[in-house]
Motif scaffolding. Structure first.
Motif, PDB file in Angstrom:
ATOM      1  N   TYR A 370      21.270  52.062  33.019  1.00 37.20           N
ATOM      2  CA  TYR A 370      22.214  52.084  32.084  1.00 37.20           C
ATOM      3  C   TYR A 370      23.213  51.170  32.988  1.00 37.20           C
ATOM      4  O   TYR A 370      23.442  50.853  33.816  1.00 37.20           O
ATOM      5  N   LEU A 400      22.081  51.972  27.538  1.00 39.72           N
ATOM      6  CA  LEU A 400      20.810  52.613  28.157  1.00 39.72           C
ATOM      7  C   LEU A 400      19.750  51.277  27.959  1.00 39.72           C
ATOM      8  O   LEU A 400      19.585  51.145  26.506  1.00 39.72           O
ATOM      9  N   GLN A 426      19.528  52.099  23.738  1.00 33.78           N
ATOM     10  CA  GLN A 426      20.591  52.714  23.115  1.00 33.78           C
ATOM     11  C   GLN A 426      22.072  52.520  23.559  1.00 33.78           C
ATOM     12  O   GLN A 426      22.164  51.888  24.646  1.00 33.78           O
ATOM     13  N   PHE A 463      17.678  61.701  29.450  1.00 33.95           N
ATOM     14  CA  PHE A 463      17.410  60.757  28.510  1.00 33.95           C
ATOM     15  C   PHE A 463      16.051  60.399  28.781  1.00 33.95           C
ATOM     16  O   PHE A 463      15.473  60.259  27.597  1.00 33.95           O
ATOM     17  N   PRO A 483      16.067  59.934  24.522  1.00 35.93           N
ATOM     18  CA  PRO A 483      16.916  58.797  24.570  1.00 35.93           C
ATOM     19  C   PRO A 483      17.956  59.176  23.369  1.00 35.93           C
ATOM     20  O   PRO A 483      19.148  58.513  23.411  1.00 35.93           O
ATOM     21  N   THR A 485      19.727  61.710  22.970  1.00 31.34           N
ATOM     22  CA  THR A 485      20.441  63.009  23.263  1.00 31.34           C
ATOM     23  C   THR A 485      22.029  62.592  23.141  1.00 31.34           C
ATOM     24  O   THR A 485      22.438  61.596  23.526  1.00 31.34           O
TER      25      THR A 485
END
Length: 694
Positions: A370, A400, A426, A463, A483, A485
């Motif tokens: 990330y 991410l 993400q 994740f 992922p 979440t």
């Protein structure tokens, strides 16, 4: 004359709310001058703790010494609103205002502002913090969400450990400790100047001990099979070199390296058992410059944490390795506008990565990464002699991404995973804030009104863990991070009242608070069964929770010899969760409304003579439930079991043999074994120490 000028400058800095006139603060001189601890964590400038527009309490070096604690969690146990639970000799979990669980990710722990929280499982490994107890200047405990001031995961609170600074402090000691459970421990530290412009803090320390939890040595697996988890003796080895230089009259530089290795028998967030070895290291460089534009700080550090787990599964002991790395670069400027306004603007870049691997189970082998770009601003305004306000806002841009192809590995993982590689790309944006107002009713009392919004970022496990275990005596099962979440948002409202009471030569503190947590994360958010049979447990958001509570505390001094304190915390939690379970061993439940002690009472009394001192600490906490796997239930579901009311008593005695040599004896749980979790009883521990100060 020089000291008088320093004190005069300090008076001006704190009395008028100006930014610090020096790059780093002399905490000891400030505390001696004002008769109470002083901090810079609230707004970047020196403040009395009573003036900070936050619910902050500070344990000083003297407070820590009086506890006789050999670990930081032991020193924190008797603070109001702080919940300390011991799962094994080397594993403590610390919660602030409830929500305590193994691997709790709601507290951000810092050492001199550097994160020591590890975000692979989202936890603090206290034995991996490279700090010896004798080199701690103070421990600042900030309660409530403080993301805007400190960053992600500071949603229940922040614990900032401040060590002695070699440019201001002169401390050298060697200490040895021996005790029950074959405890052997030693530490040594040198803190001081080599010249007028250069100083160093360096320390080494470590211990070894046998495990005092019998139940951990023969844990019962979720399928009811007693299986050894390869329990080893608990151990820790640590060192740090922290060098400071006065580069010019207005510029200071810091360079720090540290390493801590530890091993413990632990209970994970899944409520499964593991014998785990940790290796933590860090390197840091920092520049502080007092310029015409303000106090500018540039901070760059890199943390690494490797963990080797021996997981207890029904099919046997399964290894799991984690390699977690984070790099943080920060730049901030604290400056004045007129006599009444302090402003701080800051930018931060954070890059983290994690690899999970296992030689005995299907698992993703590539990095999950990330990047976070952050901007924040703080405005501290002394509106009048009675009113002071503080406004802090932070914006985080989060991305991410998997590093490399085939993050969702082929084979068992790819066959049963609900996600593809593309799902792990993400992006999200978060805004957090802290608003505070302090109103001085008179010279001895004030009221603090605060509200805050904090962001709890999912851990790498939540994740992206992609773990699949082929069952032998039970169905094959997998655990999959999600992922998608959501970040959990925590909002807090609080009113606090502080008052000095001359009749008891002490203080009273009270706080009333309400907190709402939305989209909380946990294991077992979704569970389902596939053909085979294959049981799947998915991590993710499980729902919302609200908490309200009250804290009340008193402390005082009697005839210059007796010091005492008493505090009470009431907490009530109401969950709105969708907990799901199946026979997958890692699908667990969360039930914070059941697993919290609603009432905790703490008391302390100490006596000081010319050459010796003694202290007694006691805690009474009402019953609460803990979760455990039960083989008698359908699908081996987790069940709640009650832990009865308990009393924990710690004592400490210290005697000055000479001006430089101190002998002490301390004991924890001295009234007998106490059950703090379902993993087993905490046995009475007694240890003695010799400390030589140079």
């Amino acid at each position: 004359m020089k000291k008088l000028l320093l004190l005069s400058a300090s008076v001006a800095a704190i009395s008028f709310g100006s930014a610090a006139n020096a790059q780093s603060m002399d905490y000891a001189t400030m505390q001696e001058l004002f008769g109470e601890p002083v901090t810079t964590s609230g707004n970047g400038s020196p403040q009395r703790v009573s003036d900070v527009a936050l619910n902050m309490e500070i344990l000083t070096a003297e407070d820590i010494a009086r506890t006789g604690a050999r670990t930081i969690p032991q020193a924190l146990r008797f603070m109001p609103g702080v919940d300390v639970r011991r799962h094994s000799f080397g594993q403590y979990e610390v919660g602030i205002r409830g929500y305590n669980q193994p691997g709790s990710e709601r507290i951000l722990v810092l050492v001199n502002g550097r994160q020591v929280y590890s975000d692979f499982f989202g936890q603090v490994v206290w034995d991996s913090i490279p700090v010896e107890m004798g080199e701690i200047q103070q421990i600042e405990v900030v309660k409530g969400p403080n993301t805007a001031l400190f960053g992600f995961n500071a949603v229940s609170g922040v614990i900032n450990i401040i060590t002695y600074n070699p440019l201001h402090d002169d401390q050298q000691f060697v200490e040895g400790r021996f005790g029950t459970h074959s405890l052997t421990e030693g530490s040594a530290s040198y803190i001081g100047k080599f010249s007028d412009r250069f100083g160093v803090r360096t320390s080494v320390g470590g211990y070894r001990s046998t495990e005092d939890f019998d139940d951990v040595e023969n844990q019962t697996s979720l399928s009811g099979i007693d299986t050894s988890i390869g329990v080893h003796d608990t151990h820790r080895e640590s060192f740090v070199v922290d060098a400071w230089a006065q580069l010019t009259d207005n510029v200071q530089g810091q360079f720090e390296v540290s390493r801590a290795d530890s091993g413990r028998n632990e209970i994970l967030a899944t409520k499964g058992a593991s014998a785990t070895d940790y290796r933590a290291s860090s390197v840091r460089g920092r520049i502080l410059a007092d310029t015409t534009w303000g106090l500018i700080e540039a901070d760059l550090y890199h943390n690494e944490m490797q963990a080797d787990y021996d997981l207890l599964l029904s099919s046997g002991v399964t290894p799991l390795e984690a390699d977690n790395r984070v790099t943080v670069a920060k730049l901030n400027n604290t400056f004045e506008v007129g006599a009444d306004h302090i402003l701080r603007v800051a930018g931060e870049y954070r890059s983290g990565s994690n690899i999970f691997a296992s030689s005995a189970a299907s698992l993703d082998q590539d990095d999950l990464k990330y990047d976070i770009w952050s901007a924040s601003a703080l405005w501290d305004w002394t509106a009048s002699e009675k009113i002071r306000t503080s406004v802090a806002v932070r914006y985080d841009d989060f991305e991410l991404k998997p590093d490399g192809p085939n993050f969702v590995a082929p084979g068992a993982i790819g066959a049963f995973s609900p996600f593809t590689d593309a799902d792990f790309n993400q992006e999200r944006e978060e805004v957090s804030y802290n608003l505070g107002l302090t109103y001085k009713l008179d010279d001895i009392s004030n009221v603090k009104l605060t509200t805050s919004r904090g962001a709890d970022l999912p851990s790498f496990t939540e994740f992206g863990l992609q773990f699949f275990s082929v069952g032998t005596t039970s169905p094959s099962s997998g655990i999959y991070g999600n992922p998608y979440t959501d970040t959990s948002i925590v909002t807090n409202y609080e009113i606090a009242y502080d008052r000095k009471i001359e009749d008891i030569r002490g203080n009273m503190r009270a706080a009333l608070f309400y907190q709402q947590s939305d989209d909380m994360q946990a294991f077992g958010a979704d569970v389902y069964q596939l053909a085979g049979p294959v049981d799947i447990a998915q991590i993710g958001n499980i729902g919302d929770s609200e908490m309200f509570g009250f804290e009340l505390g008193f402390d005082g001094l009697y005839k210059d010899r007796w010091n005492w304190a008493a505090n009470y915390t009431f907490l009530n939690i109401n969950d709105d969760f969708r907990n799901q379970q199946n026979s997958a061993e890692r699908s667990s439940v969360s039930a914070y409304e059941d697993t919290v002690s609603n009432h905790i009472f703490n008391a302390h009394i100490g006596y000081t003579a010319d050459k010796w001192r003694t202290d007694l600490f006691a805690q009474y906490r009402t019953s609460f439930d803990d979760t455990a796997g039960a083989s008698a239930t359908a699908n081996n579901q987790y069940v709640l079991e009650e832990i009865n009311d308990q009393v924990i008593v710690n004592v400490s005695f210290a005697y000055d043999i000479t001006d430089k040599l101190e002998w002490s004896v301390s004991g924890t749980s001295i009234t007998g074994d106490t059950q703090q979790t379902l993993e087993g009883d905490t046995e009475t521990t007694v240890f003695t120490a010799l400390k030589y100060t140079f």
